[in-house]
Design a protein around this motif. Structure first.
Motif, PDB file in Angstrom:
ATOM      1  N   TRP A 108       0.967  -1.174   0.014  1.00  0.00           N
ATOM      2  CA  TRP A 108      -0.110   0.056  -0.241  1.00  0.00           C
ATOM      3  C   TRP A 108       0.993   1.428   0.312  1.00  0.00           C
ATOM      4  CZ3 TRP A 108      -0.585   4.348   2.032  1.00  0.00           C
ATOM      5  CH2 TRP A 108      -2.556   5.094   1.846  1.00  0.00           C
ATOM      6  N   TYR A 155      -0.171  11.774   2.107  1.00  0.00           N
ATOM      7  CA  TYR A 155      -0.353  12.157   2.438  1.00  0.00           C
ATOM      8  C   TYR A 155      -0.397  14.068   3.225  1.00  0.00           C
ATOM      9  CZ  TYR A 155      -3.269   7.813   5.512  1.00  0.00           C
ATOM     10  OH  TYR A 155      -3.328   6.725   5.463  1.00  0.00           O
ATOM     11  N   THR A 201      -8.331   2.685   2.096  1.00  0.00           N
ATOM     12  CA  THR A 201      -8.075   2.865   3.760  1.00  0.00           C
ATOM     13  C   THR A 201      -9.466   3.765   4.554  1.00  0.00           C
ATOM     14  OG1 THR A 201      -6.774   3.830   5.853  1.00  0.00           O
ATOM     15  CG2 THR A 201      -6.713   4.895   3.634  1.00  0.00           C
ATOM     16  N   ILE A 236      -5.699  11.843   9.809  1.00  0.00           N
ATOM     17  CA  ILE A 236      -5.223  11.183  11.090  1.00  0.00           C
ATOM     18  C   ILE A 236      -4.848  13.414  11.710  1.00  0.00           C
ATOM     19  CG2 ILE A 236      -3.421  10.447  11.432  1.00  0.00           C
ATOM     20  CD1 ILE A 236      -3.546   8.892   9.196  1.00  0.00           C
ATOM     21  N   ARG A 280      -0.657  11.347  16.281  1.00  0.00           N
ATOM     22  CA  ARG A 280      -1.594   9.901  16.284  1.00  0.00           C
ATOM     23  C   ARG A 280      -0.518   9.049  15.459  1.00  0.00           C
ATOM     24  NH1 ARG A 280      -7.201   8.403  16.183  1.00  0.00           N
ATOM     25  NH2 ARG A 280      -5.760   6.810  16.240  1.00  0.00           N
ATOM     26  N   GLY A 281      -0.428   7.777  15.648  1.00  0.00           N
ATOM     27  CA  GLY A 281      -0.186   6.304  14.297  1.00  0.00           C
ATOM     28  C   GLY A 281       1.077   7.248  14.345  1.00  0.00           C
ATOM     29  N   ILE A 282       2.006   6.345  13.197  1.00  0.00           N
ATOM     30  CA  ILE A 282       3.115   6.461  12.649  1.00  0.00           C
ATOM     31  C   ILE A 282       3.354   7.601  12.047  1.00  0.00           C
ATOM     32  CG2 ILE A 282       5.566   5.692  11.024  1.00  0.00           C
ATOM     33  CD1 ILE A 282       4.049   3.810  13.958  1.00  0.00           C
ATOM     34  N   CYS A 283       2.593   7.493  10.693  1.00  0.00           N
ATOM     35  CA  CYS A 283       1.909   8.994   9.582  1.00  0.00           C
ATOM     36  C   CYS A 283       2.487   9.901  10.958  1.00  0.00           C
ATOM     37  CB  CYS A 283       1.023   8.872   9.487  1.00  0.00           C
ATOM     38  SG  CYS A 283       0.956   7.517   8.278  1.00  0.00           S
ATOM     39  N   TYR A 304       0.505   3.639  16.639  1.00  0.00           N
ATOM     40  CA  TYR A 304      -0.075   2.647  15.836  1.00  0.00           C
ATOM     41  C   TYR A 304      -1.503   2.688  15.100  1.00  0.00           C
ATOM     42  CZ  TYR A 304      -0.535  -1.015  11.505  1.00  0.00           C
ATOM     43  OH  TYR A 304      -0.510  -1.154  10.501  1.00  0.00           O
ATOM     44  N   ILE A 305      -2.200   3.175  13.603  1.00  0.00           N
ATOM     45  CA  ILE A 305      -2.986   2.653  13.510  1.00  0.00           C
ATOM     46  C   ILE A 305      -2.891   2.095  13.019  1.00  0.00           C
ATOM     47  CG2 ILE A 305      -5.275   4.528  12.546  1.00  0.00           C
ATOM     48  CD1 ILE A 305      -4.000   6.904  12.894  1.00  0.00           C
ATOM     49  N   CYS A 365      -4.836  -0.279   9.705  1.00  0.00           N
ATOM     50  CA  CYS A 365      -5.532   0.366   8.440  1.00  0.00           C
ATOM     51  C   CYS A 365      -6.104  -1.642   7.970  1.00  0.00           C
ATOM     52  CB  CYS A 365      -5.433   0.101   7.093  1.00  0.00           C
ATOM     53  SG  CYS A 365      -4.388   2.694   7.456  1.00  0.00           S
ATOM     54  N   GLU A 423       5.564  -1.223   8.011  1.00  0.00           N
ATOM     55  CA  GLU A 423       5.607   0.747   7.702  1.00  0.00           C
ATOM     56  C   GLU A 423       6.441   0.835   7.630  1.00  0.00           C
ATOM     57  OE1 GLU A 423       2.057   2.347   9.434  1.00  0.00           O
ATOM     58  OE2 GLU A 423       2.367   3.494   8.393  1.00  0.00           O
ATOM     59  N   ASP A 464       3.457   7.110   2.401  1.00  0.00           N
ATOM     60  CA  ASP A 464       3.210   6.059   3.434  1.00  0.00           C
ATOM     61  C   ASP A 464       3.969   4.520   3.218  1.00  0.00           C
ATOM     62  OD1 ASP A 464       2.412   4.329   5.353  1.00  0.00           O
ATOM     63  OD2 ASP A 464       0.771   5.147   5.908  1.00  0.00           O
ATOM     64  N   ASP A 510       2.309  -0.039   3.189  1.00  0.00           N
ATOM     65  CA  ASP A 510       2.694  -1.035   4.675  1.00  0.00           C
ATOM     66  C   ASP A 510       2.678  -1.933   3.548  1.00  0.00           C
ATOM     67  OD1 ASP A 510       1.363   1.108   6.321  1.00  0.00           O
ATOM     68  OD2 ASP A 510      -1.150   0.311   5.126  1.00  0.00           O
TER      69      ASP A 510
HETATM   70  N1  SME Z   1      -0.709   2.889   9.734  1.00  0.00           N
HETATM   71  C1  SME Z   1      -0.394   4.288   9.771  1.00  0.00           C
HETATM   72  C2  SME Z   1      -1.955   4.757   9.136  1.00  0.00           C
HETATM   73  C3  SME Z   1      -2.254   4.675   7.653  1.00  0.00           C
HETATM   74  S1  SME Z   1      -2.478   3.169   7.019  1.00  0.00           S
HETATM   75  O1  SME Z   1      -0.996   2.574   6.713  1.00  0.00           O
HETATM   76  C4  SME Z   1      -2.875   4.322   5.468  1.00  0.00           C
HETATM   77  C5  SME Z   1       0.102   4.992  11.486  1.00  0.00           C
HETATM   78  O2  SME Z   1      -0.188   4.368  12.202  1.00  0.00           O
HETATM   79  O3  SME Z   1      -0.001   6.234  11.394  1.00  0.00           O
END
Ligand code: SME
Length: 137
Positions: A27, A31, A50, A55, A59-62, A83-84, A86, A93, A109, A111
């Motif tokens: 993926w 962003y 997704t 985001i 929050r999350g990796i992004c 981590y978010i 998907c 990632e 980003d 995956d």
């Molecule tokens: N896993 C990401 C969120 C975006 S999805 O991978 C498309 C994160 O933790 O920021």
């Protein structure tokens, strides 16, 4: 928000090229930051749709890369608490910030369904991709 120059279509082509030609890129998305709202917004992607098209910074990796301005390589997503998820098929990632005129304006980003596939070669390659993408924005 503006797309008068077709940059959204070109970003989509970049995502599709990377996702189809590199085996461990399952993926691929870009962003971009809304600085006023402190949120990231998905502008183009290739792979499964997704739910995470917006985001918040942090929050999350992004979201962490939006504030750190640093590459974030995650060999095993299960080891991350911020981590978010998907998809349950995602094992790893990589997120690389995209700089325009020295400013972190977004990120690529990626995956992968493989555990620990990303090397320094991926980091250098994706930094170069982002430099090229910055020129069309
Ligand atoms: N896993 C990401 C969120 C975006 S999805 O991978 C498309 C994160 O933790 O920021």
């Amino acid at each position: 928000a503006n797309n008068h120059n077709g940059s959204d279509e070109r970003l989509k082509e970049v995502c599709e090229l990377l996702q189809t030609s590199i085996a461990h890129y399952d993926w691929v998305g870009f962003y971009f930051a809304n600085e006023a709202e402190k949120t990231l917004h998905l502008k183009a992607f290739a792979g499964e749709p997704t739910d995470h098209t917006t985001i918040p910074f942090g929050r999350g990796i992004c979201g962490q890369v939006a504030v750190s301005n640093k590459n974030f390589v995650v060999p095993d997503v299960k080891a991350q608490d911020n981590y978010i998820a998907c998809s349950i098929t995602v094992k790893s990632e990589i997120v690389i910030p995209l700089f325009k005129d020295g400013k972190n304006i977004g990120q690529i980003d990626i995956d992968s369904h493989v555990e620990d596939p990303f090397s320094e070669e991926d980091e250098r390659f994706l930094e170069w991709v982002n430099e090229e993408v910055a020129k069309i924005l």
